[in-house]
Design an enzyme around this catalytic site. Structure first.
Site, PDB file in Angstrom:
ATOM      1  CG  ASP A 182      -8.101   0.953  -6.432  1.00 56.83           C
ATOM      2  OD1 ASP A 182      -7.706  -0.023  -7.091  1.00 56.83           O
ATOM      3  OD2 ASP A 182      -7.355   1.624  -5.701  1.00 56.83           O
ATOM      4  CB  SER A 203      -2.474  -2.419  -7.324  1.00 57.07           C
ATOM      5  OG  SER A 203      -2.373  -1.508  -6.250  1.00 57.07           O
ATOM      6  CB  SER A 227      -5.770   8.318 -10.585  1.00 58.59           C
ATOM      7  OG  SER A 227      -7.094   8.159 -10.102  1.00 58.59           O
ATOM      8  CE  LYS A 228      -3.564   1.080  -5.989  1.00 58.83           C
ATOM      9  NZ  LYS A 228      -4.783   1.185  -5.155  1.00 58.83           N
ATOM     10  NE  ARG A 229      -8.436   8.500  -4.544  1.00 59.50           N
ATOM     11  CZ  ARG A 229      -7.402   9.305  -4.820  1.00 59.50           C
ATOM     12  NH1 ARG A 229      -7.389   9.984  -5.963  1.00 59.50           N
ATOM     13  NH2 ARG A 229      -6.401   9.431  -3.991  1.00 59.50           N
TER      14      ARG A 229
END
Length: 505
Positions: free
Chosen positions: A269, A289, A264-266
């Site tokens: 990050d 992002s 995921s994007k998380r």
């Protein structure tokens, strides 16, 4: 293969294109091109509530940057358009009504409040509410299976909201085929009667997807594993319409670096790596992002590492150009198990493709990022890059690896200075200045010979001279060959830096 291969990538414009979506597009592209087929981009934008401005343009630019352009799609009409589902919405209702006419679907007038009541009622008894054969004709639900034709007409004429649901069969076993998964059997009793047409006059994904794939003559549907639960309904819809279904291949999930759960994007990050091909600025929040392009990755590297997320050629080879992937790619070699995403491996691929880049092209990119170098001869910058790119993974690494080629060190690393500069070093360095002044400086080899001959004549260890010499030239005990540096910056600058170090220590 008798019929022409036609595959499609059908993203929804609800935000930036995830790297998993790029992998799906890549596998579709590779399969199509290997079989001299067509790769189609279809924008599935029927869910207007989740539509995000700029997302479609982002998808197109991302595919272009990755060098996997589509043959047909928005802006590239190919006789099967339009290629946005929002521009095809006039098509779908007639197909939904055709299913009703053929006894394969039905009208359902249940309100959201009524359905919510049934869900909570089931939950209170430890059960799960499923709208299907178990309860659709028992009178508690309001649909055209229990209402008379007259009652149905009256409700529709009165403007009552309704949906159209698929009539999932009871007590049957579906035998499905998937190129990656093999044979799959499904008990229809566990399936719910999916909504095909919504009360807002728009089709659901399921109906629009099947109708569009049929009308666009899609031969193979290559998509992510998350769509595997929809395969039973989709196959039944093809059967209900009397159409030949495409072949299916469901690709494995791309897993988190730890190996558990979908990437995921998380995760990006948290661990500091991109999950999108291009940088994305959220039009609502303004949040930015990271993108692989802006982070310094080459598209060739992105394509190469994506290809290995779920596919394996069956050899030890890992480096494949796009052309080589086209020859080697085979859906039969796609894995069922999820593919763990390895951020370090992505850097390994980028490092490899860095070595293959043209030095002049890299020099132009480097100068754009470092305006102070615009006064430098671009040929000199290119030559510098040829000396240091072996140690670089990204163009952004060039500054740290090459600054001493462009400017005198502003200081010396304390740890390196303690190691390299001893009590008698200044005397040796003064003597070395004299040697360099006498040595021909027209080549790396002449400088090397002059200094090494002197060191051997003095009978001292090479480290006693070479370490402080490197420290004087670089400011640290790192960098490419010392004599390469001396030749590149020139005799006068070399001597100036040595004398500056003597004075500093």
């Amino acid at each position: 293969m008798s019929n022409p291969v036609r595959v499609r990538f059908a993203p929804s414009p609800t935000g930036p294109l995830h790297i998993g979506g790029v992998r799906t597009a890549l596998f579709n592209y590779l399969y199509a091109k290997k079989h001299n087929g067509s790769f189609i981009l279809r924008i599935e934008d029927t869910d207007q509530n989740r539509f995000v401005a700029g997302a479609e343009d982002y998808i197109v630019k991302a595919l272009e940057w990755c060098n996997i352009p589509y043959d047909e799609g928005p802006g590239k009409e190919g006789g099967f358009g339009p290629y946005r589902q929002s521009e095809r919405k006039h098509l779908y209702k007639q197909y939904a009504e055709q299913l009703i006419k053929n006894g394969k679907a039905y009208y359902a007038f249940d309100t959201s409040e009524e359905l919510d009541f049934h869900r909570k009622d089931h939950e209170s008894n430890g059960k799960t509410f499923i709208y299907n054969w178990h309860n659709r004709e028992k009178g508690r639900l309001v649909n055209s299976l229990v209402l008379s034709d007259k009652e149905v007409k009256e409700k529709i004429d009165a403007g009552d909201d309704y949906v159209i649901r698929f009539l999932s069969p009871q007590d049957k076993t579906l035998h499905l085929k998937d190129i990656v998964r093999g044979d799959i059997t499904i008990d229809t009793n566990v399936l719910d009667d999916k909504v095909l047409f919504k009360s807002d006059g728009m089709p659901t994904y399921h109906l629009a997807n099947i109708v569009d794939d049929h009308l666009m003559e899609i031969s193979h549907v290559i998509r992510g594993e998350e769509w595997l639960p929809s395969l039973a309904l989709h196959q039944q819809l093809y059967d209900a319409f009397g159409w030949s279904a495409p072949e299916y291949a469901h690709l494995p999930l791309i897993l988190k670096p730890a190996g558990k759960g979908k990437l995921s994007k998380r995760d990006g990050d948290k661990l500091g790596f991109p999950v999108f091909p291009l940088e994305w600025k959220d039009p609502k929040t303004g949040d930015v992002s990271k993108g692989y392009k802006e982070e310094g990755y080459f598209p060739e590297a992105v394509i190469n590492f994506l290809a290995f997320l779920g596919w394996n050629p069956g050899t030890e080879e890992e480096i494949f150009s796009l052309e080589e992937l086209l020859k080697a790619f085979d859906l039969a070699k796609v894995n069922k198990a999820g593919a763990r995403f390895d951020p370090d491996k992505t850097k390994w691929f980028n490092h490899h493709y860095m070595q293959e880049q043209d030095n002049d092209a890299l020099a132009k990119i480097f100068v754009e990022d470092q305006p102070q170098l615009e006064v430098m001869d671009i040929n000199y910058v290119s030559l510098v890059i040829s000396k240091i790119k072996e140690r670089a993974t990204f163009v952004s690494d060039f500054c740290e690896l090459s600054h001493f080629f462009f400017e005198t060190p502003k200081g010396y690393t304390e740890k390196a200075a303690k190691k390299a500069w001893k009590e008698d070093t200044d005397v040796l360095m003064q003597e070395l200045v004299g040697i360099i002044n006498k040595t021909e400086a027209d080549s790396v080899e002449s400088l090397q010979k002059g200094v090494k001959d002197w060191i051997e004549f003095k009978g001292i260890g090479f480290g006693k001279v070479m370490m402080p010499l490197r420290l004087a030239l670089v400011g640290d005990l790192k960098g490419p060959d010392v004599f390469e540096i001396m030749f590149m910056i020139g005799r006068d600058e070399t001597i100036r830096r040595i004398e500056l170090a003597i004075n500093s220590f």
